[in-house]
Write a protein that holds these residues in place. Structure first.
Motif, PDB file in Angstrom:
ATOM      1  N   ALA A  24       0.835  -1.203   0.000  1.00 19.74           N
ATOM      2  CA  ALA A  24       0.000   0.000   0.000  1.00 19.74           C
ATOM      3  C   ALA A  24       0.871   1.255   0.000  1.00 19.74           C
ATOM      4  O   ALA A  24       0.581   2.221  -0.708  1.00 19.74           O
ATOM      5  N   PHE A  25       1.959   1.241   0.774  1.00 21.76           N
ATOM      6  CA  PHE A  25       2.866   2.385   0.818  1.00 21.76           C
ATOM      7  C   PHE A  25       3.550   2.573  -0.531  1.00 21.76           C
ATOM      8  O   PHE A  25       3.629   3.692  -1.050  1.00 21.76           O
ATOM      9  N   ALA A  26       4.031   1.495  -1.126  1.00 20.26           N
ATOM     10  CA  ALA A  26       4.684   1.583  -2.437  1.00 20.26           C
ATOM     11  C   ALA A  26       3.719   2.116  -3.490  1.00 20.26           C
ATOM     12  O   ALA A  26       4.111   2.940  -4.331  1.00 20.26           O
ATOM     13  N   ASP A  27       2.466   1.686  -3.467  1.00 18.38           N
ATOM     14  CA  ASP A  27       1.462   2.191  -4.417  1.00 18.38           C
ATOM     15  C   ASP A  27       1.221   3.689  -4.209  1.00 18.38           C
ATOM     16  O   ASP A  27       1.126   4.457  -5.173  1.00 18.38           O
ATOM     17  N   ALA A  28       1.133   4.116  -2.943  1.00 23.67           N
ATOM     18  CA  ALA A  28       0.895   5.532  -2.646  1.00 23.67           C
ATOM     19  C   ALA A  28       2.068   6.388  -3.124  1.00 23.67           C
ATOM     20  O   ALA A  28       1.870   7.437  -3.734  1.00 23.67           O
ATOM     21  N   VAL A  29       3.292   5.941  -2.880  1.00 25.76           N
ATOM     22  CA  VAL A  29       4.475   6.687  -3.310  1.00 25.76           C
ATOM     23  C   VAL A  29       4.547   6.725  -4.837  1.00 25.76           C
ATOM     24  O   VAL A  29       4.880   7.755  -5.427  1.00 25.76           O
ATOM     25  N   ALA A  30       4.211   5.634  -5.484  1.00 27.67           N
ATOM     26  CA  ALA A  30       4.239   5.581  -6.948  1.00 27.67           C
ATOM     27  C   ALA A  30       3.239   6.555  -7.570  1.00 27.67           C
ATOM     28  O   ALA A  30       3.442   7.008  -8.700  1.00 27.67           O
ATOM     29  N   ASN A  31       2.166   6.899  -6.848  1.00 25.30           N
ATOM     30  CA  ASN A  31       1.155   7.813  -7.365  1.00 25.30           C
ATOM     31  C   ASN A  31       1.447   9.286  -7.079  1.00 25.30           C
ATOM     32  O   ASN A  31       0.684  10.155  -7.496  1.00 25.30           O
ATOM     33  N   LEU A  32       2.545   9.569  -6.366  1.00 21.96           N
ATOM     34  CA  LEU A  32       2.938  10.960  -6.146  1.00 21.96           C
ATOM     35  C   LEU A  32       3.486  11.541  -7.446  1.00 21.96           C
ATOM     36  O   LEU A  32       3.999  10.804  -8.294  1.00 21.96           O
TER      37      LEU A  32
ATOM     38  N   LEU B  23     -14.702  -7.452   0.840  1.00 17.57           N
ATOM     39  CA  LEU B  23     -13.583  -6.559   0.580  1.00 17.57           C
ATOM     40  C   LEU B  23     -12.621  -6.501   1.761  1.00 17.57           C
ATOM     41  O   LEU B  23     -13.029  -6.411   2.912  1.00 17.57           O
ATOM     42  N   HIS B  24     -11.323  -6.569   1.466  1.00 18.67           N
ATOM     43  CA  HIS B  24     -10.248  -6.364   2.432  1.00 18.67           C
ATOM     44  C   HIS B  24      -9.225  -5.480   1.725  1.00 18.67           C
ATOM     45  O   HIS B  24      -8.457  -5.981   0.893  1.00 18.67           O
ATOM     46  N   HIS B  25      -9.222  -4.185   2.026  1.00 16.00           N
ATOM     47  CA  HIS B  25      -8.362  -3.252   1.308  1.00 16.00           C
ATOM     48  C   HIS B  25      -7.677  -2.321   2.302  1.00 16.00           C
ATOM     49  O   HIS B  25      -8.344  -1.605   3.053  1.00 16.00           O
ATOM     50  N   LEU B  26      -6.353  -2.338   2.320  1.00 17.61           N
ATOM     51  CA  LEU B  26      -5.568  -1.436   3.149  1.00 17.61           C
ATOM     52  C   LEU B  26      -5.161  -0.242   2.303  1.00 17.61           C
ATOM     53  O   LEU B  26      -4.742  -0.408   1.155  1.00 17.61           O
ATOM     54  N   PHE B  27      -5.311   0.966   2.852  1.00 17.16           N
ATOM     55  CA  PHE B  27      -4.878   2.141   2.102  1.00 17.16           C
ATOM     56  C   PHE B  27      -3.920   2.979   2.939  1.00 17.16           C
ATOM     57  O   PHE B  27      -3.957   2.960   4.166  1.00 17.16           O
ATOM     58  N   VAL B  28      -3.044   3.683   2.243  1.00 15.99           N
ATOM     59  CA  VAL B  28      -2.078   4.585   2.853  1.00 15.99           C
ATOM     60  C   VAL B  28      -2.093   5.884   2.079  1.00 15.99           C
ATOM     61  O   VAL B  28      -2.038   5.860   0.849  1.00 15.99           O
ATOM     62  N   ARG B  29      -2.213   7.006   2.767  1.00 12.66           N
ATOM     63  CA  ARG B  29      -2.122   8.326   2.136  1.00 12.66           C
ATOM     64  C   ARG B  29      -0.787   8.931   2.520  1.00 12.66           C
ATOM     65  O   ARG B  29      -0.397   8.905   3.690  1.00 12.66           O
ATOM     66  N   VAL B  30      -0.092   9.459   1.537  1.00 11.64           N
ATOM     67  CA  VAL B  30       1.223  10.053   1.763  1.00 11.64           C
ATOM     68  C   VAL B  30       1.278  11.451   1.178  1.00 11.64           C
ATOM     69  O   VAL B  30       0.442  11.813   0.350  1.00 11.64           O
ATOM     70  N   ARG B  31       2.273  12.220   1.605  1.00 11.16           N
ATOM     71  CA  ARG B  31       2.550  13.512   0.989  1.00 11.16           C
ATOM     72  C   ARG B  31       4.053  13.698   0.942  1.00 11.16           C
ATOM     73  O   ARG B  31       4.796  13.172   1.771  1.00 11.16           O
ATOM     74  N   ARG B  32       4.502  14.422  -0.054  1.00 10.10           N
ATOM     75  CA  ARG B  32       5.917  14.731  -0.197  1.00 10.10           C
ATOM     76  C   ARG B  32       6.155  16.098   0.421  1.00 10.10           C
ATOM     77  O   ARG B  32       5.412  17.035   0.158  1.00 10.10           O
ATOM     78  N   VAL B  33       7.162  16.188   1.272  1.00  4.12           N
ATOM     79  CA  VAL B  33       7.495  17.459   1.930  1.00  4.12           C
ATOM     80  C   VAL B  33       8.975  17.763   1.718  1.00  4.12           C
ATOM     81  O   VAL B  33       9.785  16.848   1.541  1.00  4.12           O
ATOM     82  N   PRO B  34       9.335  19.050   1.735  1.00  5.61           N
ATOM     83  CA  PRO B  34      10.757  19.386   1.590  1.00  5.61           C
ATOM     84  C   PRO B  34      11.577  18.795   2.723  1.00  5.61           C
ATOM     85  O   PRO B  34      11.165  18.822   3.880  1.00  5.61           O
ATOM     86  N   ALA B  35      12.719  18.231   2.396  1.00  2.00           N
ATOM     87  CA  ALA B  35      13.581  17.609   3.421  1.00  2.00           C
ATOM     88  C   ALA B  35      14.591  18.604   3.936  1.00  2.00           C
ATOM     89  O   ALA B  35      14.962  19.544   3.324  1.00  2.00           O
TER      90      ALA B  35
END
Length: 55
Positions: A6-14, A43-55
């Motif tokens: 789920a994390f890899a999918d969220a990062v790939a969609n940034l 249904l069994h679906h895990l989701f993760v929401r991410v955001r990119r921030v300045p490092a």
């Protein structure tokens, strides 16, 4: 259900990371996690929401 997937999918969609300088770091924060269960289809679906921030 895998957090890693789920994390890899969220990062790939940034949007693509365009480093402002050659040694820039790409920081991604997890904003939300959750899961959906049930329904007629079971249904069994895990989701993760991410955001990119300045490092």
């Amino acid at each position: 259900m895998s957090f890693d997937e789920a994390f890899a999918d969220a990062v790939a969609n940034l949007p693509p990371f365009e480093p402002p300088f050659p040694d820039a770091m790409d920081r991604v924060d997890v904003v939300d996690t959750g899961a959906l269960f049930g329904g007629i289809a079971g249904l069994h679906h895990l989701f993760v929401r991410v955001r990119r921030v300045p490092a």
